[in-house]
Design an enzyme around this catalytic site. Structure first.
Site, PDB file in Angstrom:
ATOM      1  N   LYS A  49      20.515  18.886 -25.771  1.00  0.00           N
ATOM      2  CA  LYS A  49      21.837  18.451 -25.267  1.00  0.00           C
ATOM      3  C   LYS A  49      22.368  17.320 -26.146  1.00  0.00           C
ATOM      4  O   LYS A  49      23.186  16.502 -25.717  1.00  0.00           O
ATOM      5  CB  LYS A  49      21.742  17.997 -23.805  1.00  0.00           C
ATOM      6  CG  LYS A  49      21.429  19.128 -22.841  1.00  0.00           C
ATOM      7  CD  LYS A  49      22.578  20.135 -22.742  1.00  0.00           C
ATOM      8  CE  LYS A  49      22.209  21.286 -21.818  1.00  0.00           C
ATOM      9  NZ  LYS A  49      23.238  22.356 -21.845  1.00  0.00           N
TER      10      LYS A  49
ATOM     11  N   LEU B 182      28.227  10.376 -23.079  1.00  0.00           N
ATOM     12  CA  LEU B 182      28.073  10.714 -21.668  1.00  0.00           C
ATOM     13  C   LEU B 182      27.772  12.203 -21.499  1.00  0.00           C
ATOM     14  O   LEU B 182      28.385  13.034 -22.172  1.00  0.00           O
ATOM     15  CB  LEU B 182      29.407  10.394 -20.963  1.00  0.00           C
ATOM     16  CG  LEU B 182      29.537  10.745 -19.496  1.00  0.00           C
ATOM     17  CD1 LEU B 182      28.710   9.789 -18.656  1.00  0.00           C
ATOM     18  CD2 LEU B 182      31.007  10.664 -19.080  1.00  0.00           C
TER      19      LEU B 182
ATOM     20  N   GLU C  41      28.956   3.627 -27.839  1.00  0.00           N
ATOM     21  CA  GLU C  41      28.875   2.435 -26.981  1.00  0.00           C
ATOM     22  C   GLU C  41      27.443   1.892 -26.969  1.00  0.00           C
ATOM     23  O   GLU C  41      27.228   0.678 -27.041  1.00  0.00           O
ATOM     24  CB  GLU C  41      29.346   2.776 -25.564  1.00  0.00           C
ATOM     25  CG  GLU C  41      30.822   3.155 -25.542  1.00  0.00           C
ATOM     26  CD  GLU C  41      31.350   3.408 -24.146  1.00  0.00           C
ATOM     27  OE1 GLU C  41      30.943   4.414 -23.531  1.00  0.00           O
ATOM     28  OE2 GLU C  41      32.157   2.599 -23.662  1.00  0.00           O
TER      29      GLU C  41
ATOM     30  N   GLU D 201      36.671  10.508 -25.949  1.00  0.00           N
ATOM     31  CA  GLU D 201      37.234  10.223 -24.619  1.00  0.00           C
ATOM     32  C   GLU D 201      38.752  10.394 -24.630  1.00  0.00           C
ATOM     33  O   GLU D 201      39.344  10.891 -23.672  1.00  0.00           O
ATOM     34  CB  GLU D 201      36.927   8.772 -24.199  1.00  0.00           C
ATOM     35  CG  GLU D 201      35.470   8.501 -23.872  1.00  0.00           C
ATOM     36  CD  GLU D 201      34.651   8.038 -25.069  1.00  0.00           C
ATOM     37  OE1 GLU D 201      35.024   8.373 -26.215  1.00  0.00           O
ATOM     38  OE2 GLU D 201      33.646   7.351 -24.859  1.00  0.00           O
TER      39      GLU D 201
ATOM     40  N   GLY E 254      33.793   3.792 -20.937  1.00  0.00           N
ATOM     41  CA  GLY E 254      33.370   3.151 -19.681  1.00  0.00           C
ATOM     42  C   GLY E 254      32.027   2.466 -19.815  1.00  0.00           C
ATOM     43  O   GLY E 254      31.489   1.930 -18.854  1.00  0.00           O
TER      44      GLY E 254
ATOM     45  N   ARG F 221      39.653  13.847 -24.128  1.00  0.00           N
ATOM     46  CA  ARG F 221      39.113  14.478 -22.912  1.00  0.00           C
ATOM     47  C   ARG F 221      39.797  13.938 -21.647  1.00  0.00           C
ATOM     48  O   ARG F 221      39.363  14.181 -20.535  1.00  0.00           O
ATOM     49  CB  ARG F 221      37.600  14.264 -22.795  1.00  0.00           C
ATOM     50  CG  ARG F 221      36.815  14.652 -24.023  1.00  0.00           C
ATOM     51  CD  ARG F 221      35.604  15.503 -23.776  1.00  0.00           C
ATOM     52  NE  ARG F 221      34.835  15.696 -25.003  1.00  0.00           N
ATOM     53  CZ  ARG F 221      35.106  16.600 -25.941  1.00  0.00           C
ATOM     54  NH1 ARG F 221      36.125  17.429 -25.789  1.00  0.00           N
ATOM     55  NH2 ARG F 221      34.360  16.689 -27.029  1.00  0.00           N
TER      56      ARG F 221
HETATM   57  C1  1HE Z   1      26.631  18.226 -24.198  1.00  0.00           C
HETATM   58  C2  1HE Z   1      27.245  17.089 -24.744  1.00  0.00           C
HETATM   59  C3  1HE Z   1      27.730  16.112 -23.842  1.00  0.00           C
HETATM   60  C4  1HE Z   1      26.641  18.349 -26.363  1.00  0.00           C
HETATM   61  N1  1HE Z   1      27.569  16.343 -22.514  1.00  0.00           N
HETATM   62  N2  1HE Z   1      26.490  18.394 -22.890  1.00  0.00           N
HETATM   63  N3  1HE Z   1      31.013  13.276 -25.665  1.00  0.00           N
HETATM   64  C5  1HE Z   1      31.681  14.251 -26.309  1.00  0.00           C
HETATM   65  O1  1HE Z   1      32.787  14.592 -25.987  1.00  0.00           O
HETATM   66  C6  1HE Z   1      30.941  14.932 -27.424  1.00  0.00           C
HETATM   67  C7  1HE Z   1      30.667  16.362 -27.044  1.00  0.00           C
HETATM   68  N4  1HE Z   1      29.755  16.979 -27.976  1.00  0.00           N
HETATM   69  C8  1HE Z   1      30.124  17.432 -29.195  1.00  0.00           C
HETATM   70  O2  1HE Z   1      31.231  17.233 -29.657  1.00  0.00           O
HETATM   71  C9  1HE Z   1      29.082  18.180 -29.980  1.00  0.00           C
HETATM   72  O3  1HE Z   1      28.122  18.693 -29.067  1.00  0.00           O
HETATM   73  C10 1HE Z   1      28.347  17.329 -31.046  1.00  0.00           C
HETATM   74  C11 1HE Z   1      29.302  17.011 -32.194  1.00  0.00           C
HETATM   75  C12 1HE Z   1      27.786  16.051 -30.464  1.00  0.00           C
HETATM   76  C13 1HE Z   1      27.158  18.148 -31.596  1.00  0.00           C
HETATM   77  O4  1HE Z   1      27.599  19.435 -32.040  1.00  0.00           O
HETATM   78  P1  1HE Z   1      26.531  20.617 -32.212  1.00  0.00           P
HETATM   79  O5  1HE Z   1      27.274  21.788 -32.792  1.00  0.00           O
HETATM   80  O6  1HE Z   1      25.344  20.116 -32.980  1.00  0.00           O
HETATM   81  O7  1HE Z   1      25.977  20.943 -30.749  1.00  0.00           O
HETATM   82  P2  1HE Z   1      26.674  21.803 -29.574  1.00  0.00           P
HETATM   83  O8  1HE Z   1      26.406  23.259 -29.815  1.00  0.00           O
HETATM   84  O9  1HE Z   1      28.083  21.406 -29.385  1.00  0.00           O
HETATM   85  O10 1HE Z   1      25.859  21.290 -28.291  1.00  0.00           O
HETATM   86  C14 1HE Z   1      24.566  21.738 -27.992  1.00  0.00           C
HETATM   87  C15 1HE Z   1      24.406  21.705 -26.490  1.00  0.00           C
HETATM   88  O11 1HE Z   1      24.537  20.358 -26.056  1.00  0.00           O
HETATM   89  C16 1HE Z   1      25.512  22.471 -25.790  1.00  0.00           C
HETATM   90  O12 1HE Z   1      24.966  22.986 -24.597  1.00  0.00           O
HETATM   91  P3  1HE Z   1      24.481  24.525 -24.482  1.00  0.00           P
HETATM   92  O13 1HE Z   1      23.918  24.653 -23.109  1.00  0.00           O
HETATM   93  O14 1HE Z   1      25.716  25.351 -24.739  1.00  0.00           O
HETATM   94  O15 1HE Z   1      23.462  24.735 -25.583  1.00  0.00           O
HETATM   95  C17 1HE Z   1      26.518  21.413 -25.448  1.00  0.00           C
HETATM   96  O16 1HE Z   1      27.329  21.744 -24.324  1.00  0.00           O
HETATM   97  C18 1HE Z   1      25.599  20.267 -25.096  1.00  0.00           C
HETATM   98  N5  1HE Z   1      26.269  18.978 -25.237  1.00  0.00           N
HETATM   99  N6  1HE Z   1      27.244  17.200 -26.094  1.00  0.00           N
HETATM  100  C19 1HE Z   1      26.964  17.461 -22.068  1.00  0.00           C
HETATM  101  N7  1HE Z   1      28.304  15.014 -24.247  1.00  0.00           N
HETATM  102  C20 1HE Z   1      30.272   5.626 -20.158  1.00  0.00           C
HETATM  103  S1  1HE Z   1      31.606   6.522 -20.502  1.00  0.00           S
HETATM  104  C21 1HE Z   1      31.272   7.402 -21.973  1.00  0.00           C
HETATM  105  C22 1HE Z   1      32.285   8.482 -22.122  1.00  0.00           C
HETATM  106  C23 1HE Z   1      31.859   9.488 -23.118  1.00  0.00           C
HETATM  107  O17 1HE Z   1      30.839   9.393 -23.760  1.00  0.00           O
HETATM  108  S2  1HE Z   1      32.942  10.786 -23.303  1.00  0.00           S
HETATM  109  C24 1HE Z   1      32.418  11.570 -24.771  1.00  0.00           C
HETATM  110  C25 1HE Z   1      31.423  12.635 -24.466  1.00  0.00           C
END
Ligand code: 1HE
Length: 263
Positions: free
Chosen positions: A27, A69, A117, A137, A145, A140
């Site tokens: 993940k 997150l 963060e 964020e 946070g 999205r």
């Molecule tokens: C996740 C998450 C996640 C991956 N929560 N499951 N963060 C984001 O918006 C970033 C979201 N993630 C991405 O943009 C990409 O996953 C990455 C650039 C980090 C990596 O890409 P990649 O191609 O290596 O991996 P992937 O195929 O996108 O992800 C692999 C798996 O991890 C996949 O799940 P699967 O069941 O389909 O295999 C994804 O859904 C899962 N995954 N990132 C849940 N973040 C205190 S407030 C803080 C607010 C925030 O942090 S908001 C920003 C959140």
């Protein structure tokens, strides 16, 4: 609270370095509530003092440092629950920033959202050249946070953070270092080794000096100058009165301690 996605190991000649690994690579080391609470507990319970931990390294397993997150937990929270969730992150990352020892983040791949963060709460950031920084964020429909609104502008300035969140701009490793995210930029696959090397160096400092750097310096930076000068003077007096400081200064005067060498 133990958690299978968070590993702690002791390294160094005297086990003085805590190596902490986010171990949820499938993940992308996304931080769910259990993991963030485990991180808080781990920092709260790091053994210090004689024979204890004197520096820490935090790294992520797999292709990325941390995807932020865990979005699968961003379900139906009302305003009050959202507030408490953010405060939980604050409490955890406060334990990282204002814990017992300096923390060095070894970064690679995605350092995004809450992952950025977390990295921002550490004291030194070492990035390899696969690292990229983003704050998704903005796109999205949410907001930072986990303390990012406070810590990230202190690293890169509010204007850059605003741009990242408004436009989705992603910084690569080289531009990220120039902007101020990382203090060290190293070749692919070497961030952990460099972080460990730095931790070993940091661990040799007098504990009171390290304490002053992680607890007093950021507070002084927030104080009006006249208060900052006083805090600095008090911290300096406490640090130099320690027997260890006296011994180190004496060793230099006796020609037994290393000189500063030209960079
Ligand atoms: C996740 C998450 C996640 C991956 N929560 N499951 N963060 C984001 O918006 C970033 C979201 N993630 C991405 O943009 C990409 O996953 C990455 C650039 C980090 C990596 O890409 P990649 O191609 O290596 O991996 P992937 O195929 O996108 O992800 C692999 C798996 O991890 C996949 O799940 P699967 O069941 O389909 O295999 C994804 O859904 C899962 N995954 N990132 C849940 N973040 C205190 S407030 C803080 C607010 C925030 O942090 S908001 C920003 C959140």
């Amino acid at each position: 609270m133990t958690n299978p996605d968070l590993h702690l190991e002791r390294r160094g000649d005297h086990d003085e370095i805590a190596v902490i690994r986010l171990s949820r690579p499938v993940k992308r080391n996304a931080l769910n509530d259990a993991l963030i609470l485990a991180l808080r507990d781990l920092f709260e319970n790091l053994p210090t003092g004689e024979g204890g931990v004197r520096a820490a390294v935090i790294a992520g397993e797999g292709e990325h440092f941390c995807a932020g997150l865990d979005l699968s937990e961003l379900k139906e929270r009302d305003a009050g629950e959202g507030l408490h969730h953010s405060r939980m992150w604050h409490a955890a990352l406060e334990r990282v920033q204002y814990g017992p020892v300096p923390v060095i983040a070894a970064l690679h791949g995605a350092v995004v959202g809450g992952g950025l963060e977390l990295a921002s709460a550490c004291h030194i950031r070492v990035a390899d050249d696969t690292t990229f920084y983003a704050l998704p964020e903005g796109s999205r429909g949410i907001f930072v946070g986990g303390g990012g609104a406070v810590r990230i502008p202190r690293l890169i300035g509010a204007a850059r953070m605003t741009d990242m969140m408004l436009t989705g701009r992603v910084y690569n490793a080289a531009d990220g270092e120039k902007a101020g995210f990382a203090q060290y930029l190293v070749p692919q696959g070497t961030a952990f080794d460099k972080a460990l090397e730095l931790a070993a160096r940091v661990a040799q400092n007098a504990p009171l000096t390290n304490y002053a750097l992680i607890h007093a310096l950021p507070r002084i930076a927030e104080q009006p100058a006249d208060q900052g000068f006083l805090t600095e003077a008090m911290m300096a007096a406490i640090a130099q009165s320690a027997p260890e400081a006296k011994a180190r200064v004496r060793a230099f005067l006796d020609g037994k301690a290393a000189k500063v060498k030209k960079a």
